[in-house]
Design a protein around this motif. Sequence first.
Motif, PDB file in Angstrom:
ATOM      1  N   LEU A  22       0.869  -1.353   0.087  1.00 30.79           N
ATOM      2  CA  LEU A  22      -0.005  -0.049  -0.130  1.00 30.79           C
ATOM      3  C   LEU A  22       1.094   1.198  -0.067  1.00 30.79           C
ATOM      4  CD1 LEU A  22      -2.900   1.047   0.046  1.00 30.79           C
ATOM      5  CD2 LEU A  22      -2.536   1.185   2.731  1.00 30.79           C
ATOM      6  N   GLY A  23       0.639   2.074  -0.861  1.00 34.37           N
ATOM      7  CA  GLY A  23       1.598   3.356  -0.879  1.00 34.37           C
ATOM      8  C   GLY A  23       2.697   3.152  -1.732  1.00 34.37           C
ATOM      9  N   THR A  24       3.071   2.070  -2.198  1.00 29.51           N
ATOM     10  CA  THR A  24       4.250   2.118  -2.901  1.00 29.51           C
ATOM     11  C   THR A  24       4.369   2.607  -4.334  1.00 29.51           C
ATOM     12  OG1 THR A  24       3.909  -0.218  -3.564  1.00 29.51           O
ATOM     13  CG2 THR A  24       5.103  -0.030  -1.358  1.00 29.51           C
ATOM     14  N   PRO A  32       6.262   9.270   0.992  1.00 26.29           N
ATOM     15  CA  PRO A  32       6.778   9.773   2.297  1.00 26.29           C
ATOM     16  C   PRO A  32       5.395  10.003   3.182  1.00 26.29           C
ATOM     17  CG  PRO A  32       7.643  11.011   0.658  1.00 26.29           C
ATOM     18  CD  PRO A  32       6.796  10.189   0.102  1.00 26.29           C
ATOM     19  N   LEU A  33       4.119  10.290   2.898  1.00 22.32           N
ATOM     20  CA  LEU A  33       3.062  10.478   3.732  1.00 22.32           C
ATOM     21  C   LEU A  33       2.427   9.039   4.397  1.00 22.32           C
ATOM     22  CD1 LEU A  33       0.978  13.273   2.049  1.00 22.32           C
ATOM     23  CD2 LEU A  33       2.266  13.412   4.058  1.00 22.32           C
ATOM     24  N   ALA A  37       2.178   8.002   8.079  1.00 28.68           N
ATOM     25  CA  ALA A  37       1.113   7.328   8.489  1.00 28.68           C
ATOM     26  C   ALA A  37       1.055   6.103   9.480  1.00 28.68           C
ATOM     27  CB  ALA A  37      -0.099   7.392   7.673  1.00 28.68           C
ATOM     28  N   MET A  38       2.297   5.315   8.995  1.00 26.50           N
ATOM     29  CA  MET A  38       2.623   4.317   9.375  1.00 26.50           C
ATOM     30  C   MET A  38       3.527   4.104  10.876  1.00 26.50           C
ATOM     31  SD  MET A  38       3.702   1.925   6.131  1.00 26.50           S
ATOM     32  CE  MET A  38       4.285   0.495   6.819  1.00 26.50           C
ATOM     33  N   VAL A  39       4.401   5.165  10.638  1.00 25.75           N
ATOM     34  CA  VAL A  39       5.108   5.580  12.022  1.00 25.75           C
ATOM     35  C   VAL A  39       4.614   6.221  12.880  1.00 25.75           C
ATOM     36  CG1 VAL A  39       7.179   6.554  12.678  1.00 25.75           C
ATOM     37  CG2 VAL A  39       7.224   5.041  10.447  1.00 25.75           C
ATOM     38  N   LEU A  40       3.777   7.303  12.730  1.00 25.87           N
ATOM     39  CA  LEU A  40       3.086   8.141  13.791  1.00 25.87           C
ATOM     40  C   LEU A  40       2.488   7.366  14.835  1.00 25.87           C
ATOM     41  CD1 LEU A  40       3.054  11.131  14.386  1.00 25.87           C
ATOM     42  CD2 LEU A  40       1.028  11.359  13.241  1.00 25.87           C
ATOM     43  N   PRO A  41       1.538   6.269  14.746  1.00 26.95           N
ATOM     44  CA  PRO A  41       0.883   5.828  16.121  1.00 26.95           C
ATOM     45  C   PRO A  41       1.895   5.057  17.027  1.00 26.95           C
ATOM     46  CG  PRO A  41      -0.139   5.266  14.017  1.00 26.95           C
ATOM     47  CD  PRO A  41       1.151   5.801  13.583  1.00 26.95           C
ATOM     48  N   LEU A  42       2.967   4.428  16.272  1.00 26.43           N
ATOM     49  CA  LEU A  42       4.185   3.974  17.132  1.00 26.43           C
ATOM     50  C   LEU A  42       4.665   4.999  17.954  1.00 26.43           C
ATOM     51  CD1 LEU A  42       5.273   1.136  18.365  1.00 26.43           C
ATOM     52  CD2 LEU A  42       6.932   1.395  16.262  1.00 26.43           C
TER      53      LEU A  42
END
Length: 69
Positions: A22-24, A32-33, A37-42
Motif C-alpha cells: 500500500l502506497g508504494t 512519504p505520507l 502514517a505508518m510510523v506516527l501511531p507507534l
Amino acid sequence: MAHTAGRTTPRGQGRLAALAALGTRPGGRRHPLVAVAMVLPLALLLGIVSGWGHMVLAQASSVAGMLGS
C-alpha cells in the motif's frame, strides 16, 4: 532447486503483501505520507509511555509564564 517464481502465495500472505504494498511507488519506494502514517501511531505510543506529554506541558507552561499569560 525448483523454479519458484511461478508459485502462488498462500491466502494470508497475499493479503499481508497487498497491505505492505500500500502506497508504494512503481520504483518500490513508499510515499512519504504513507510512511509517516505508518510510523506516527507507534511514535505517539512510545512518547506517551516514556512521559513526553508531561515534558511538553511543563515546557508550554514555562513559556506561557515568560510571556506573561
